[in-house]
Write a protein that holds these residues in place. Structure first.
Motif, short mmCIF file in Angstrom:
data_model
loop_
_atom_site.label_atom_id
_atom_site.label_comp_id
_atom_site.label_asym_id
_atom_site.label_seq_id
_atom_site.Cartn_x
_atom_site.Cartn_y
_atom_site.Cartn_z
N ASN A 137 0.85 -1.16 0.05
CA ASN A 137 -0.06 -0.06 0.08
C ASN A 137 0.90 1.15 -0.03
O ASN A 137 1.38 1.58 -1.06
N ASN A 138 0.97 1.84 1.17
CA ASN A 138 2.18 2.83 1.07
C ASN A 138 3.48 2.27 1.48
O ASN A 138 4.52 2.64 1.27
N THR A 139 3.27 1.12 2.31
CA THR A 139 4.67 0.25 2.63
C THR A 139 4.13 -1.03 2.19
O THR A 139 3.19 -1.46 2.11
N CYS A 140 5.04 -2.02 2.14
CA CYS A 140 4.93 -3.46 1.80
C CYS A 140 4.88 -4.33 3.00
O CYS A 140 5.94 -4.16 3.79
N GLY A 141 4.00 -5.20 3.20
CA GLY A 141 4.22 -6.44 4.23
C GLY A 141 3.75 -7.49 3.54
O GLY A 141 3.30 -7.61 2.40
N GLN A 142 3.97 -8.51 4.32
CA GLN A 142 3.44 -9.74 4.03
C GLN A 142 2.12 -10.03 3.48
O GLN A 142 1.11 -9.39 4.04
N LEU A 143 2.07 -10.82 2.45
CA LEU A 143 0.74 -11.02 1.73
C LEU A 143 -0.02 -12.20 2.76
O LEU A 143 0.51 -13.33 2.77
N VAL A 144 -1.25 -11.76 3.21
CA VAL A 144 -1.94 -12.44 3.97
C VAL A 144 -2.88 -13.01 3.34
O VAL A 144 -3.70 -12.40 2.72
N VAL A 145 -3.10 -14.67 3.23
CA VAL A 145 -4.17 -15.13 2.60
C VAL A 145 -4.82 -16.09 3.52
O VAL A 145 -4.06 -16.50 4.43
N SER A 146 -5.91 -16.51 3.10
CA SER A 146 -6.44 -17.59 4.03
C SER A 146 -5.89 -18.89 3.97
O SER A 146 -5.18 -19.21 3.15
N SER A 147 -6.11 -19.70 5.20
CA SER A 147 -5.48 -20.95 5.22
C SER A 147 -6.05 -21.80 4.00
O SER A 147 -5.21 -22.68 3.70
N ARG A 148 -6.89 -21.54 3.39
CA ARG A 148 -7.49 -22.53 2.40
C ARG A 148 -6.68 -21.87 1.17
O ARG A 148 -6.53 -22.91 0.21
N ASP A 149 -6.17 -20.62 0.88
CA ASP A 149 -5.65 -20.31 -0.34
C ASP A 149 -4.11 -20.55 0.04
O ASP A 149 -3.54 -20.12 -1.07
N GLU A 150 -3.58 -20.67 1.06
CA GLU A 150 -2.08 -20.62 1.24
C GLU A 150 -1.20 -21.67 0.50
O GLU A 150 -0.25 -21.41 -0.17
N ALA A 151 -2.02 -22.86 0.55
CA ALA A 151 -1.31 -24.07 -0.50
C ALA A 151 -1.06 -23.50 -1.87
O ALA A 151 -0.36 -23.84 -2.68
N SER A 152 -2.45 -22.80 -2.42
CA SER A 152 -2.31 -22.37 -4.02
C SER A 152 -1.43 -21.31 -4.07
O SER A 152 -0.87 -21.24 -5.21
N LEU A 153 -1.19 -20.33 -3.19
CA LEU A 153 -0.12 -19.29 -3.41
C LEU A 153 1.03 -19.83 -3.26
O LEU A 153 2.07 -19.39 -4.11
N LYS A 154 1.35 -21.15 -2.51
CA LYS A 154 2.63 -21.63 -2.39
C LYS A 154 2.87 -22.44 -3.82
O LYS A 154 4.05 -22.17 -4.39
N ALA A 155 2.02 -22.88 -4.21
CA ALA A 155 2.09 -23.50 -5.66
C ALA A 155 2.49 -22.57 -6.85
O ALA A 155 3.31 -22.82 -7.80
N VAL A 156 1.83 -21.33 -6.73
CA VAL A 156 2.06 -20.37 -7.70
C VAL A 156 3.37 -20.02 -7.62
O VAL A 156 4.21 -19.79 -8.91
N GLN A 157 3.85 -19.64 -6.53
CA GLN A 157 5.33 -19.26 -6.08
C GLN A 157 6.26 -20.23 -6.75
O GLN A 157 7.14 -19.92 -7.40
N ALA A 158 6.02 -21.49 -6.57
CA ALA A 158 6.92 -22.68 -6.83
C ALA A 158 7.07 -22.84 -8.19
O ALA A 158 7.91 -22.84 -8.92
N PHE A 159 5.63 -22.83 -9.00
CA PHE A 159 5.65 -22.99 -10.41
C PHE A 159 6.44 -21.79 -10.97
O PHE A 159 7.06 -22.05 -12.27
N MET A 160 6.33 -20.44 -10.81
CA MET A 160 6.92 -19.41 -11.13
C MET A 160 8.38 -19.37 -11.24
O MET A 160 9.09 -19.00 -12.10
#
Length: 161
Positions: free
Chosen positions: A47-70
């Motif tokens: 936003n004005n500063t950057c912080g950890q992207l907070v996602v729901s526990s349901r979406d956390e595995a999906s985010l890790k998968a996207v990070q890994a594949f990229m």
């Protein structure tokens, strides 16, 4: 033939650079809120500063998968670039760049899987934000998807002369 090889090499380097930018920068989605404009990507919410992207526990595995594949797509693209240079100097005349093309197809699949998961799970999903749209990193990732497919097909068809 030399012009074609140089063109493929330049497009491959451009693809690697765009993959780095799209994976590292945090502008996959941009949204407005009462506090101003915010952007988020694979790693941070800014936003004005950057912080950890907070996602729901349901979406956390999906985010890790996207990070890994990229990250895997970057690795395979760099390996394919190195293999192209190696094959350029060691391959006999008349042979095709099969190994380089196959590695780029793996890179293409990694981009496809990563960006597709992000599209399905994270498009416009962050509470407190309105009027969200895709950022330049998301668009760059899809451009890299197209370029990596075209490059891989050219490597598979191209013969060393």
């Amino acid at each position: 033939m030399l012009v074609l090889l140089a063109g493929i090499f330049v497009v491959h380097i451009a693809t690697v650079i765009m993959l780095f930018v799209s994976t590292i920068a945090n502008v996959w989605m941009v949204a407005s809120s009462n506090f101003g404009t915010a952007s988020w990507g694979l790693w941070l919410l800014c936003n004005n500063t950057c912080g950890q992207l907070v996602v729901s526990s349901r979406d956390e595995a999906s985010l890790k998968a996207v990070q890994a594949f990229m990250v895997l797509s970057i690795i395979f693209s760099v390996i394919a670039l190195v293999m192209f240079i190696v094959q350029l100097f060691t391959l006999e005349k008349g042979k095709r760049f099969y190994i380089t093309g196959a590695i780029m197809l793996v890179c293409w699949m990694c981009i496809l899987i990563g960006v597709s998961i992000y599209t399905a799970r994270f498009t416009g999903k962050l509470s407190g934000f309105t009027s969200s749209h895709h950022g330049y990193c998301f668009i760059l990732a899809w451009i890299c998807f197209c370029f990596s497919f075209i490059i891989s097909i050219l490597y598979l068809v191209l013969r060393k002369k």
